[in-house]
Enzyme design. Structure first.
Site, PDB file in Angstrom:
ATOM      1  N   GLY A   1      39.531  31.180  41.405  1.00 26.85           N
ATOM      2  CA  GLY A   1      40.679  30.798  42.214  1.00 26.85           C
ATOM      3  C   GLY A   1      41.329  31.986  42.899  1.00 26.85           C
ATOM      4  O   GLY A   1      40.696  33.030  43.080  1.00 26.85           O
ATOM      5  N   ALA A   2      42.614  31.798  43.307  1.00 26.20           N
ATOM      6  CA  ALA A   2      43.306  32.801  44.135  1.00 26.20           C
ATOM      7  C   ALA A   2      42.407  33.139  45.319  1.00 26.20           C
ATOM      8  O   ALA A   2      42.115  34.300  45.602  1.00 26.20           O
ATOM      9  CB  ALA A   2      43.675  34.036  43.327  1.00 26.20           C
ATOM     10  N   LEU A   3      41.981  32.110  46.002  1.00 22.64           N
ATOM     11  CA  LEU A   3      40.913  32.247  46.991  1.00 22.64           C
ATOM     12  C   LEU A   3      41.358  33.070  48.199  1.00 22.64           C
ATOM     13  O   LEU A   3      42.495  33.001  48.638  1.00 22.64           O
ATOM     14  CB  LEU A   3      40.457  30.863  47.459  1.00 22.64           C
TER      15      LEU A   3
ATOM     16  N   GLY B   1      36.861  36.100  51.309  1.00 22.83           N
ATOM     17  CA  GLY B   1      35.562  36.357  50.683  1.00 22.83           C
ATOM     18  C   GLY B   1      35.016  35.093  50.027  1.00 22.83           C
ATOM     19  O   GLY B   1      33.819  34.777  50.137  1.00 22.83           O
ATOM     20  N   HIS B   2      35.891  34.352  49.335  1.00 19.43           N
ATOM     21  CA  HIS B   2      35.458  33.083  48.729  1.00 19.43           C
ATOM     22  C   HIS B   2      35.065  32.070  49.810  1.00 19.43           C
ATOM     23  O   HIS B   2      34.092  31.334  49.663  1.00 19.43           O
ATOM     24  CB  HIS B   2      36.588  32.481  47.887  1.00 19.43           C
TER      25      HIS B   2
ATOM     26  N   ASP C   1      30.870  41.920  43.446  1.00 18.07           N
ATOM     27  CA  ASP C   1      30.637  42.104  42.013  1.00 18.07           C
ATOM     28  C   ASP C   1      29.118  42.232  41.819  1.00 18.07           C
ATOM     29  O   ASP C   1      28.467  41.322  41.312  1.00 18.07           O
ATOM     30  CB  ASP C   1      31.192  40.917  41.236  1.00 18.07           C
TER      31      ASP C   1
ATOM     32  N   LEU D   1      37.363  42.510  50.026  1.00 16.46           N
ATOM     33  CA  LEU D   1      38.398  41.529  49.669  1.00 16.46           C
ATOM     34  C   LEU D   1      38.285  41.188  48.191  1.00 16.46           C
ATOM     35  O   LEU D   1      37.195  41.020  47.654  1.00 16.46           O
ATOM     36  CB  LEU D   1      38.248  40.269  50.518  1.00 16.46           C
ATOM     37  N   SER D   2      39.432  41.106  47.527  1.00 18.72           N
ATOM     38  CA  SER D   2      39.486  40.817  46.097  1.00 18.72           C
ATOM     39  C   SER D   2      40.822  40.170  45.785  1.00 18.72           C
ATOM     40  O   SER D   2      41.850  40.536  46.388  1.00 18.72           O
ATOM     41  CB  SER D   2      39.366  42.125  45.292  1.00 18.72           C
TER      42      SER D   2
HETATM   43  O1  PAF Z   1      33.379  36.499  39.959  1.00 16.73           O
HETATM   44  C1  PAF Z   1      34.137  35.654  39.449  1.00 16.73           C
HETATM   45  O2  PAF Z   1      35.056  35.133  40.079  1.00 16.73           O
HETATM   46  C2  PAF Z   1      33.939  35.279  37.998  1.00 16.73           C
HETATM   47  O3  PAF Z   1      33.492  36.364  37.241  1.00 16.73           O
HETATM   48  C3  PAF Z   1      33.018  34.069  37.794  1.00 16.73           C
HETATM   49  C4  PAF Z   1      31.598  34.356  38.281  1.00 16.73           C
HETATM   50  C5  PAF Z   1      33.564  32.873  38.555  1.00 16.73           C
HETATM   51  C6  PAF Z   1      32.938  33.713  36.309  1.00 16.73           C
HETATM   52  O4  PAF Z   1      34.192  33.439  35.784  1.00 16.73           O
END
Ligand code: PAF
Length: 286
Positions: A38-40, A43-44, A157, A191-192
Site C-alpha cells: 500500500g501507500a501507493l 512506481g506501484h 527492491d 520512488l518509494s
Molecule cells: O515490496 C513490497 O512491497 C513487499 O516486500 C511485498 C513484496 C509486497 C511483500 O510484503
C-alpha cells in the site's frame, strides 16, 4: 465473494481472491497479480500498468506484512492509505483489490518459516536479518492464494526480486515472476513509500544516490577494482550528506554472488544508505 463498496471490487480472504481469479481463468482470461504494502505511488501504478499488458485481469494486494519488520522498525508508522490506494488502483485499471487482515494471513497457531540461502545471503540480510524470511513467507502465501498467471515486482527492491524469483522456482509455484524497471522522480530518486519520511533537505541529498551509483557503475565498466569502487562510492555518499551507508556492493546480476569482475557475467550495483531515520535503497545494472 468480493464486495463492490467502491468502484473497485475488493476481496479480504484467500477464498474470495481465489474465487474471483478462478472465475476469470475459467472464462479464458489471464490474471496478473501485483503484491504491495500500500501507500501507493507512481512506481506501484507502473507495476499495474505493466500488469495490464501481461494479462486481461489485474489483482493488486495491499497488506503491510508484519513478519518482514523487526521490532525496532517502522511497522506501526508505515503509511496506511487504503481508501486512497483503492481510488488509485481503480483509476489505473486494476480489477480487484485484495486486502487481507493480519489475522487472516497469520491465524492463531501459524508456525511456518522459510529460510533461503543463495540470493538472500548478504546485502539486506546483513542489516535486516529478519527481512527475507518475512518476505518469503508472505509472498509464498499471496502467490498461492491468488493463483495468478504472472506476478510483478519492482526492480527497486532488486535483491527481493531475485529472492522471489528463486522462491517461486524452488517451491514450484507456477506463477511467472516478472521484474519491472524502477520508477524515478525527475532527479533520478527511486520512488518509494518511505520517501514520504524525508524532509526537503534530506530529499535533496537522497537525489544524489542514483548519480553516485551511475558513477560507480561507469568506473567498474572502465575496469576499476570493484572493492575500491564500492569503498569510494560509500565515502562519496557520506560526503554528500547521508548519515551512514549500510552497503554499496557490486554483485552478479542473477545470483547476487560476490564478484571480482573477471567473468564477464552481467553485474548489478546495489546500495542501502540512511538519511536520518530513513533508509533508502537503490540499484542499477553495471
Ligand atoms: O515490496 C513490497 O512491497 C513487499 O516486500 C511485498 C513484496 C509486497 C511483500 O510484503
Amino acid at each position: 465473494m468480493p464486495t463492490a463498496a467502491s468502484p473497485l471490487a475488493r476481496a479480504h480472504t484467500p477464498a474470495d481472491v481465489r474465487a474471483a481469479v478462478a472465475g476469470w481463468r475459467a472464462a479464458g482470461e489471464a490474471v496478473a497479480f501485483v503484491p504491495t504494502m500500500g501507500a501507493l505511488h507512481d512506481g506501484h501504478l507502473r507495476l499495474v500498468e505493466q500488469a495490464r499488458m501481461e494479462a486481461r485481469r489485474v489483482v493488486t494486494s495491499v497488506f503491510v506484512n508484519p513478519t518482514q519488520f523487526a521490532a525496532h522498525e517502522d511497522l506501526d508508522t508505515y503509511p496506511r492509505t487504503l481508501e486512497r490506494d483503492a481510488g488509485l488502483l481503480a483509476g489505473a485499471g486494476c480489477d480487484l483489490l485484495y486486502a487481507p487482515t493480519a489475522s487472516t494471513m497469520y491465524p492463531e497457531g501459524f508456525a511456518t518459516r522459510i529460510a533461503m540461502d543463495g540470493p538472500a545471503l548478504g546485502l539486506e540480510t546483513d542489516h535486516r536479518p529478519h527481512f527475507f524470511g518475512g518476505v518469503c513467507i508472505v509472498v509464498a502465501k499471496l502467490l498461492n492464494q491468488a493463483q495468478a498467471d504472472v506476478a510483478l515486482f519492482g526492480e527497486k527492491d532488486y535483491q527481493q526480486l531475485r529472492v522471489i524469483t528463486r522462491l517461486a522456482a524452488d517451491l514450484d509455484i507456477p506463477t511467472r515472476i516478472v521484474g519491472v524497471p524502477t520508477e524515478r522522480d525527475g532527479h533520478g530518486l527511486a520512488l518509494s513509500s518511505r520517501n514520504a519520511y524525508l524532509s526537503d533537505e534530506e530529499l535533496a541529498v537522497a537525489r544524489r544516490l542514483n548519480g553516485r551509483l551511475a558513477d560507480a557503475a561507469a568506473r567498474v565498466r572502465e575496469g576499476a577494482p570493484i572493492a575500491t569502487v564500492e569503498q569510494d562510492a560509500a565515502a562519496a555518499l557520506v560526503a554528500d550528506g547521508f548519515t551512514s551507508v549500510d552497503y554499496v556492493a557490486v554483485r552478479d546480476a542473477d545470483s547476487l554472488a560476490p564478484v571480482d569482475g573477471s567473468t564477464g557475467a552481467p553485474l548489478r550495483i546495489l546500495a542501502a544508505a540512511w538519511l536520518g531515520r530513513t533508509r533508502l535503497i537503490d540499484n542499477m545494472a553495471v
